[in-house]
Design a protein around this motif. Structure first.
Motif, PDB file in Angstrom:
ATOM      1  N   ARG A  16      11.430 -14.246 -30.381  1.00 10.95           N
ATOM      2  CA  ARG A  16       9.975 -14.033 -30.259  1.00 10.95           C
ATOM      3  C   ARG A  16       9.617 -12.950 -31.265  1.00 10.95           C
ATOM      4  N   LEU A  17       9.595 -13.345 -32.551  1.00 19.29           N
ATOM      5  CA  LEU A  17       9.366 -12.354 -33.601  1.00 19.29           C
ATOM      6  C   LEU A  17       7.964 -11.781 -33.509  1.00 19.29           C
ATOM      7  N   THR A  18       7.823 -10.548 -33.923  1.00 20.32           N
ATOM      8  CA  THR A  18       6.544  -9.856 -33.839  1.00 20.32           C
ATOM      9  C   THR A  18       5.458 -10.604 -34.607  1.00 20.32           C
ATOM     10  N   LEU A  19       4.262 -10.646 -33.989  1.00 27.58           N
ATOM     11  CA  LEU A  19       3.042 -11.163 -34.632  1.00 27.58           C
ATOM     12  C   LEU A  19       3.124 -12.659 -34.948  1.00 27.58           C
ATOM     13  N   GLU A 146       3.911 -12.319 -46.253  1.00 26.23           N
ATOM     14  CA  GLU A 146       2.718 -12.112 -45.421  1.00 26.23           C
ATOM     15  C   GLU A 146       2.622 -10.636 -45.021  1.00 26.23           C
ATOM     16  N   ARG A 147       1.412 -10.090 -45.058  1.00 26.41           N
ATOM     17  CA  ARG A 147       1.176  -8.692 -44.725  1.00 26.41           C
ATOM     18  C   ARG A 147       1.081  -8.511 -43.207  1.00 26.41           C
ATOM     19  N   LEU A 148       1.606  -7.422 -42.708  1.00 22.39           N
ATOM     20  CA  LEU A 148       1.565  -7.129 -41.275  1.00 22.39           C
ATOM     21  C   LEU A 148       0.130  -7.152 -40.769  1.00 22.39           C
ATOM     22  N   ASP A 150      -2.435  -8.766 -41.802  1.00 18.50           N
ATOM     23  CA  ASP A 150      -2.996 -10.129 -41.729  1.00 18.50           C
ATOM     24  C   ASP A 150      -2.385 -10.898 -40.555  1.00 18.50           C
ATOM     25  N   ALA A 151      -1.069 -10.718 -40.347  1.00 19.57           N
ATOM     26  CA  ALA A 151      -0.412 -11.415 -39.228  1.00 19.57           C
ATOM     27  C   ALA A 151      -0.970 -10.923 -37.891  1.00 19.57           C
ATOM     28  N   LEU A 152      -1.269  -9.629 -37.835  1.00 19.42           N
ATOM     29  CA  LEU A 152      -1.835  -9.036 -36.611  1.00 19.42           C
ATOM     30  C   LEU A 152      -3.214  -9.642 -36.330  1.00 19.42           C
ATOM     31  N   ALA A 153      -4.031  -9.756 -37.371  1.00 12.76           N
ATOM     32  CA  ALA A 153      -5.372 -10.353 -37.201  1.00 12.76           C
ATOM     33  C   ALA A 153      -5.242 -11.829 -36.825  1.00 12.76           C
ATOM     34  N   ALA A 154      -4.267 -12.508 -37.417  1.00 14.01           N
ATOM     35  CA  ALA A 154      -4.122 -13.962 -37.194  1.00 14.01           C
ATOM     36  C   ALA A 154      -3.823 -14.291 -35.728  1.00 14.01           C
ATOM     37  N   ILE A 155      -3.145 -13.380 -35.005  1.00 17.16           N
ATOM     38  CA  ILE A 155      -2.888 -13.661 -33.583  1.00 17.16           C
ATOM     39  C   ILE A 155      -3.963 -13.025 -32.698  1.00 17.16           C
ATOM     40  N   GLY A 156      -4.986 -12.443 -33.319  1.00 16.00           N
ATOM     41  CA  GLY A 156      -6.120 -11.939 -32.543  1.00 16.00           C
ATOM     42  C   GLY A 156      -5.870 -10.618 -31.844  1.00 16.00           C
ATOM     43  N   TYR A 157      -4.916  -9.839 -32.319  1.00 16.33           N
ATOM     44  CA  TYR A 157      -4.578  -8.563 -31.664  1.00 16.33           C
ATOM     45  C   TYR A 157      -4.794  -7.344 -32.556  1.00 16.33           C
ATOM     46  N   ARG A 158      -5.645  -7.505 -33.563  1.00 20.85           N
ATOM     47  CA  ARG A 158      -5.966  -6.324 -34.386  1.00 20.85           C
ATOM     48  C   ARG A 158      -7.161  -5.652 -33.714  1.00 20.85           C
TER      49      ARG A 158
END
Ligand code: HGY
Ligand code: MN
Ligand code: MN
Length: 399
Positions: A16-19, A146-148, A150-158
């Motif tokens: 379950r990799l981060t983001l 991929e930037r951290l 952007d990945a954070l925003a992509a899963i809706g947790y930024r």
């Protein structure tokens, strides 16, 4: 066991990799469960999740517990999530008996503790503790570039909340030991007094691609053969400082691999650790000397970029004392121990009173799909966590 289904692997582990979307699923699960237990939720700009249960005096800084929900690629069912679920169970238990604390209680999920997809490890608790700024953290990239952020925003947790705005009075983290000591000593509770230091490097070795069939051995500038010598040098340097020193090369990447091309460019990671800062500095010097010698002898261009240094640390004596007292009161076997692994508590300890509780894991194995902890040990650890948190939350100068 239920959450282990989120990213569950055929061999019984958890990937379950981060983001990733799996991280989103377990985050959603945690927030639903915390809300159902009456907690308010806040999410900061690093995606750290804070679930807060009110106390009598909500002007006091919350007493926090928790850990991380992300795992290694060959992760197990306990690393990180045990500390988050124990915090959730703590709150459910207080609700069951209608127990009110003086200070609020909080359970935290820290984003990207593992540092596997995006290095360094513990980056979000590191931003909270002021070790990294937000732009640095957002700019960290994974192997695909991929930037951290952007990945954070992509899963809706930024989240919107500035990192550090969420006040924490003190922090307690329950975690499996991830090593063999408690099991070997048949001890149930590890009273964690501190953590060893860690240095991470990105090493590049550049030689020259050439034909595997026509290039005489004496004319080769073989980057992978040079990397092989460095890997064994890291092992030798760590063995000379062991115990307790350790050294690991966990990633080796050939830029353009081909079976009939002499490798010309290799990147590898180095992870070295030791409880004593001066010994770890000596390991750093020895590794760099070995790399330089290999480069000179083999006509390779070499570079070791230290991307992360987490210094050895001691946890707060008062908080450590509460963990020890809780274990004693419950008649649990316990012993002091220094953490070999890094944890979010290591960064929190820089800015607020912090301690950890360890429980054994089978054969001391972790970062492996067979990772396992006994239910009775998890329960004992959760009880010690609860009593340490309650003692802190009800102390006159609670928080
Ligand atoms: O590397 C560590 O010590 C932690 O498991 N991320
Ligand atoms: Mn962990
Ligand atoms: Mn881990």
């Amino acid at each position: 066991m239920e959450t282990a289904e989120i990213g569950g692997t055929p061999k019984g582990g958890v990937k379950r990799l981060t983001l990733t979307d799996l991280d989103r699923q377990v985050r959603d699960w945690f927030i639903d469960a915390a809300k159902a237990a009456g907690c308010s939720i806040s999410i900061d700009e690093m995606g750290n999740i804070f679930a807060t249960r009110p106390g009598r005096d909500n002007s006091l800084a919350p007493v926090a517990c928790g850990s991380h929900l992300d795992t290694q690629p060959t992760g197990g069912k306990f690393d990180g999530i045990l500390g988050v679920l124990a915090g959730l169970e703590l709150i459910r238990t207080l609700n069951d008996v209608g127990y009110e604390t003086e200070a609020p209680i909080m359970v935290v999920n820290w984003t990207n503790e593992e540092g596997s997809r995006f290095a360094p490890a513990m980056v979000s608790s590191g931003v909270y503790a002021g070790a990294f700024d937000l732009d640095y953290a957002y700019g960290r990239t994974d192997r695909e570039g991929e930037r951290l952020g952007d990945a954070l925003a992509a899963i809706g947790y930024r989240g919107e909340d500035p990192v550090g705005q969420q006040k924490i009075g003190s922090f307690f983290e329950l975690h499996i030991e991830q090593g063999p000591i408690l099991e070997a000593e048949e001890t149930t509770i590890g009273v964690v007094t501190g953590a060893q230091g860690t240095r991470w490097y990105d090493v590049t070795i550049v030689g020259r691609e050439s034909h595997a069939g026509t290039t005489p051995m004496a004319l080769r500038r073989d980057a992978l053969a040079g990397a092989a010598e460095l890997i064994l040098a890291v092992e030798r340097i760590a063995k000379e400082q062991s115990p307790p020193g350790v050294g690991t090369v966990g990633e080796v990447t050939i830029a353009e691999p081909s079976r009939n091309v002499v490798p010309g460019s290799v990147r590898l990671t180095v992870d070295m650790r030791h409880p004593a800062a001066d010994a770890l500095a000596a390991m750093d010097r020895q590794m760099r000397e070995a790399l330089t010698e290999i480069g000179t002898r083999r006509s390779l261009d070499v570079d070791a970029d230290e991307i992360w240094y987490s210094s050895p640390l001691e946890f707060d004596p008062d908080c450590v004392g509460l963990v020890r007292a809780a274990a004693e009161r419950q008649g649990l076997s316990h012993q002091d121990i220094v953490s070999g692994a890094g944890h979010d508590a290591c960064y929190l300890a820089r800015v607020l009173p912090t301690a950890m509780v360890f429980v054994p894991c089978r054969d001391g194995i972790s970062h492996n799909e067979v990772e396992h902890a006994e239910l009775e040990h998890c329960a004992a650890g959760a009880n010690v966590l609860m009593h340490a948190v309650l003692a802190r939350a009800n102390a006159p100068a609670a928080g």
